[in-house]
Scaffold this active site. Structure first.
Site, short mmCIF file in Angstrom:
data_model
loop_
_atom_site.label_atom_id
_atom_site.label_comp_id
_atom_site.label_asym_id
_atom_site.label_seq_id
_atom_site.Cartn_x
_atom_site.Cartn_y
_atom_site.Cartn_z
N ARG A 163 5.80 26.88 38.64
CA ARG A 163 7.39 26.72 38.65
C ARG A 163 7.93 28.10 38.62
NH1 ARG A 163 5.43 22.49 40.28
NH2 ARG A 163 6.40 20.47 39.84
N SER A 237 12.03 16.64 37.52
CA SER A 237 11.62 17.04 36.39
C SER A 237 12.51 17.75 35.60
CB SER A 237 10.24 17.64 36.21
OG SER A 237 9.34 16.94 36.75
N GLU A 333 13.24 23.33 33.45
CA GLU A 333 12.77 23.53 34.52
C GLU A 333 13.78 23.71 35.65
OE1 GLU A 333 12.38 21.90 38.24
OE2 GLU A 333 10.20 21.38 38.04
P1 FAD Z 1 18.81 24.32 44.79
O1 FAD Z 1 18.86 23.44 43.72
O2 FAD Z 1 20.08 24.69 45.89
O3 FAD Z 1 18.70 25.95 44.39
C1 FAD Z 1 17.83 26.05 43.49
C2 FAD Z 1 17.67 27.64 42.92
O4 FAD Z 1 17.17 28.38 44.07
C3 FAD Z 1 19.18 27.90 42.62
O5 FAD Z 1 18.97 29.21 41.56
C4 FAD Z 1 19.27 28.80 43.79
O6 FAD Z 1 20.58 29.44 43.61
C5 FAD Z 1 18.19 29.25 44.34
N1 FAD Z 1 18.35 29.24 46.09
C6 FAD Z 1 18.16 28.13 46.82
N2 FAD Z 1 18.13 28.72 48.02
C7 FAD Z 1 18.19 29.78 48.02
C8 FAD Z 1 17.87 31.11 49.10
N3 FAD Z 1 17.82 30.57 50.55
N4 FAD Z 1 17.96 32.31 48.61
C9 FAD Z 1 18.11 32.79 47.46
N5 FAD Z 1 18.24 31.75 46.34
C10 FAD Z 1 18.27 30.43 46.45
N6 FAD Z 1 10.16 20.51 42.52
C11 FAD Z 1 9.06 20.37 42.57
O7 FAD Z 1 8.44 21.54 42.51
N7 FAD Z 1 7.87 19.34 42.72
C12 FAD Z 1 8.49 18.20 42.82
O8 FAD Z 1 7.64 17.04 42.81
C13 FAD Z 1 9.76 17.82 42.70
N8 FAD Z 1 10.39 16.74 42.81
C14 FAD Z 1 11.68 16.35 42.64
C15 FAD Z 1 12.14 15.14 42.91
C16 FAD Z 1 13.44 14.72 42.75
C17 FAD Z 1 13.91 13.35 42.77
C18 FAD Z 1 14.34 15.84 42.70
C19 FAD Z 1 15.85 15.63 42.55
C20 FAD Z 1 13.92 17.22 42.51
C21 FAD Z 1 12.82 17.55 42.55
N9 FAD Z 1 12.02 18.80 42.47
C22 FAD Z 1 10.67 18.79 42.61
C23 FAD Z 1 12.93 19.90 42.21
C24 FAD Z 1 13.49 20.33 43.89
O9 FAD Z 1 13.58 19.56 44.63
C25 FAD Z 1 13.18 21.76 44.11
O10 FAD Z 1 13.10 22.64 43.16
C26 FAD Z 1 13.41 22.13 45.46
O11 FAD Z 1 12.91 23.14 45.95
C27 FAD Z 1 14.86 22.70 45.24
O12 FAD Z 1 15.64 22.94 46.54
P2 FAD Z 1 17.04 22.91 46.91
O13 FAD Z 1 17.21 23.62 48.10
O14 FAD Z 1 17.69 21.85 46.48
O15 FAD Z 1 17.57 24.22 45.74
N1 EPU Z 2 3.89 10.21 31.47
C1 EPU Z 2 4.24 9.36 30.40
N2 EPU Z 2 5.59 8.88 30.35
C2 EPU Z 2 6.38 9.42 31.02
C3 EPU Z 2 6.11 9.98 32.02
C4 EPU Z 2 4.94 10.49 32.31
O1 EPU Z 2 3.34 9.21 29.50
O2 EPU Z 2 7.47 8.68 30.91
C5 EPU Z 2 2.63 10.79 31.74
C6 EPU Z 2 1.94 9.92 32.78
O3 EPU Z 2 1.34 8.84 32.24
C7 EPU Z 2 0.70 10.87 33.08
C8 EPU Z 2 1.35 12.11 32.95
O4 EPU Z 2 2.39 12.20 32.08
O5 EPU Z 2 -0.34 10.64 32.55
C9 EPU Z 2 1.77 12.78 34.14
O6 EPU Z 2 2.94 12.19 34.86
P1 EPU Z 2 3.38 12.26 36.34
O7 EPU Z 2 2.07 12.12 37.13
O8 EPU Z 2 4.30 11.35 36.72
O9 EPU Z 2 3.80 13.77 36.40
P2 EPU Z 2 4.61 14.77 35.68
O10 EPU Z 2 3.55 15.75 34.98
O11 EPU Z 2 5.61 14.02 34.84
C10 EPU Z 2 4.70 16.65 37.36
C11 EPU Z 2 5.58 17.61 38.20
C12 EPU Z 2 6.57 16.87 39.06
C13 EPU Z 2 5.61 16.53 40.26
C14 EPU Z 2 4.34 15.43 39.72
C15 EPU Z 2 3.27 15.25 40.65
C16 EPU Z 2 6.28 19.23 36.54
C17 EPU Z 2 7.29 19.79 35.49
N3 EPU Z 2 6.64 17.89 37.00
O12 EPU Z 2 5.29 15.54 36.90
O13 EPU Z 2 7.36 17.70 39.68
O14 EPU Z 2 6.07 15.81 41.36
O15 EPU Z 2 3.66 16.10 38.49
O16 EPU Z 2 2.41 16.34 40.90
O17 EPU Z 2 5.40 19.91 36.79
C18 EPU Z 2 9.56 18.42 39.61
O18 EPU Z 2 9.32 19.56 39.49
O19 EPU Z 2 10.89 18.35 39.67
C19 EPU Z 2 8.69 17.39 39.74
C20 EPU Z 2 9.34 15.98 40.19
#
Ligand code: FAD
Ligand code: EPU
Length: 337
Positions: A163, A237, A333
């Site tokens: 991240r 997250s 994050e």
């Molecule tokens: P924004 O929120 O618009 O911007 C994020 C940051 O990047 C800000 O600081 C912004 O200024 C900067 N930025 C954006 N675009 C540019 C650009 N072109 N040039 C310079 N700076 C820029 N993230 C994960 O890694 N893994 C996941 O599994 C994951 N799951 C998610 C699930 C949900 C339901 C949600 C809501 C979010 C999740 N995220 C996850 C977080 C998010 O989706 C990612 O961080 C994504 O890359 C953000 O993209 P955005 O375009 O919305 O960025």
């Molecule tokens: N868990 C709990 N309670 C909860 C949530 C999770 O006990 O309420 C336990 C689960 O049972 C599991 C472990 O935590 O054993 C991991 O949970 P999960 O697989 O849901 O993944 P996570 O660690 O919570 C991370 C990333 C996600 C990504 C998933 C899948 C980070 C901060 N988050 O979540 O990314 O989608 O793994 O790879 O690394 C994001 O960055 O926004 C994001 C959603």
């Protein structure tokens, strides 16, 4: 350049926070971005916004918001093993994943359905289900806000970590990412070892493994766990999963036998923050419209009209409580503004 004043950012962030921007300017060409930079006073702040899915606004933006809408997805090169695809920063991330799936190009299927745009994917080296953007990254082009020049960044230049990237640290607020080139495999290598992917594939009855099946399994798992921002405001997250020394993990295992941890290559252990937060009693807790999600404790949510400050204050309480209970410091994050 289309300039608007005093604009609500509510439709532009998945947390659904009603902050306002003094100036709001979408740009879909490099020229429009340059106009924006020229028009802005040197002392004015400028936030570059993608899909707004990793941002928490705790106050109004007393400056400029430039919404990146640079489009286009094209194959730029090909060799024996790989196809190189360049995507504009303003393209939706999942639309790019679908572009790859339709052409049977492997590498991003485990990253299906992550919200947001291509331009933000290198910002925090997005990751899910055992894959990170660094695994498919070839290069990116970014515009230096001060020099007004385009720079090219290779994999090493970006200093990707969990991240993390150089754009969140020493180059913070200096570059606008214009496009990203990814390296996709012609012969996909399947990665199903993480989490519940194999279980989900079995449930789906998949006999012939493909990147399309893996993508569908990931979509199913995500939809069952994570709240949809269209229904309930969130930014995924809220905290990172923290890493601790192996000795601290061993101590935690003695006091809390159920603790969930994964070994890192450097010998430290990454703890599941969701588990810590749930064990500390936060899962499902609601303070007004700010809450800790009932199905995934790592996700903080806005049930309607929470302010960014209320969500932030809840996150501070959680950080304090995890430190007191487990001696572990959680890092946010989500980008706090
Ligand atoms: P924004 O929120 O618009 O911007 C994020 C940051 O990047 C800000 O600081 C912004 O200024 C900067 N930025 C954006 N675009 C540019 C650009 N072109 N040039 C310079 N700076 C820029 N993230 C994960 O890694 N893994 C996941 O599994 C994951 N799951 C998610 C699930 C949900 C339901 C949600 C809501 C979010 C999740 N995220 C996850 C977080 C998010 O989706 C990612 O961080 C994504 O890359 C953000 O993209 P955005 O375009 O919305 O960025
Ligand atoms: N868990 C709990 N309670 C909860 C949530 C999770 O006990 O309420 C336990 C689960 O049972 C599991 C472990 O935590 O054993 C991991 O949970 P999960 O697989 O849901 O993944 P996570 O660690 O919570 C991370 C990333 C996600 C990504 C998933 C899948 C980070 C901060 N988050 O979540 O990314 O989608 O793994 O790879 O690394 C994001 O960055 O926004 C994001 C959603």
């Amino acid at each position: 350049m289309q300039l608007q004043e005093n604009v609500s950012l509510r439709p532009y962030n998945t947390m659904g926070i009603d902050a306002r921007a003094r100036y709001f300017a979408p740009f879909d060409t490099l020229e429009a971005l340059q106009q924006l930079l020229d028009r802005r006073a040197a002392t004015d702040t400028l936030l570059i916004l993608g899909g707004g899915s990793n941002i928490l606004f705790t106050k109004d933006v007393d400056g400029w918001v430039g919404k990146n809408e640079l489009k286009g997805i094209e194959v730029v090169r090909e060799d024996e093993d790989y196809v190189y695809v360049q995507a504009g920063a303003g393209e939706n991330w999942h639309a790019f994943v679908q572009f790859c799936l339709q052409r049977n190009l492997g590498g991003v299927e485990n990253l299906s359905l992550i919200p947001g745009n291509v331009g933000a994917s290198p910002m925090q080296n997005i990751g899910a289900y055992g894959v990170e953007i660094k695994d498919v990254f070839q290069q990116l082009e970014a515009f230096h806000r001060g020099e007004q020049k385009v720079h090219t960044f290779t994999l090493n230049d970006c200093q990707f970590g969990y991240r993390e990237s150089i754009f969140k640290r020493q180059y913070k607020d200096q570059f606008v990412i214009l496009n990203v080139t990814y390296r996709l495999r012609k012969q996909p290598v399947f990665n199903t070892s993480y989490g519940a992917i194999e279980q989900e594939l079995a449930k789906m009855g998949v006999l012939d493994l493909s990147i399309q099946a893996i993508a569908q399994a990931v979509v199913n798992i995500r939809q069952s766990k994570l709240p949809d921002p269209k229904e309930i405001g969130n930014a995924g997250s809220f905290f990172k999963n923290p890493s601790v020394p192996a000795s601290q993990y061993a101590t935690l295992q003695q006091s809390h036998p159920g603790v969930v941890g994964y070994k890192n290559d450097d010998g430290t252990v990454k703890l599941a923050a969701g588990w810590l937060i749930e064990q500390a009693g936060w899962k499902g807790v609601r303070r007004g419209d700010a809450g800790c999600h009932a199905r995934q404790a790592l996700v903080l949510v806005n049930y309607g009209h929470a302010t960014g400050r209320e969500i932030y204050d809840l996150s501070t309480e959680i950080v304090q409580s995890i430190q007191e209970k487990f001696g572990v410091v959680l890092e946010r994050e989500v980008n706090i503004l």
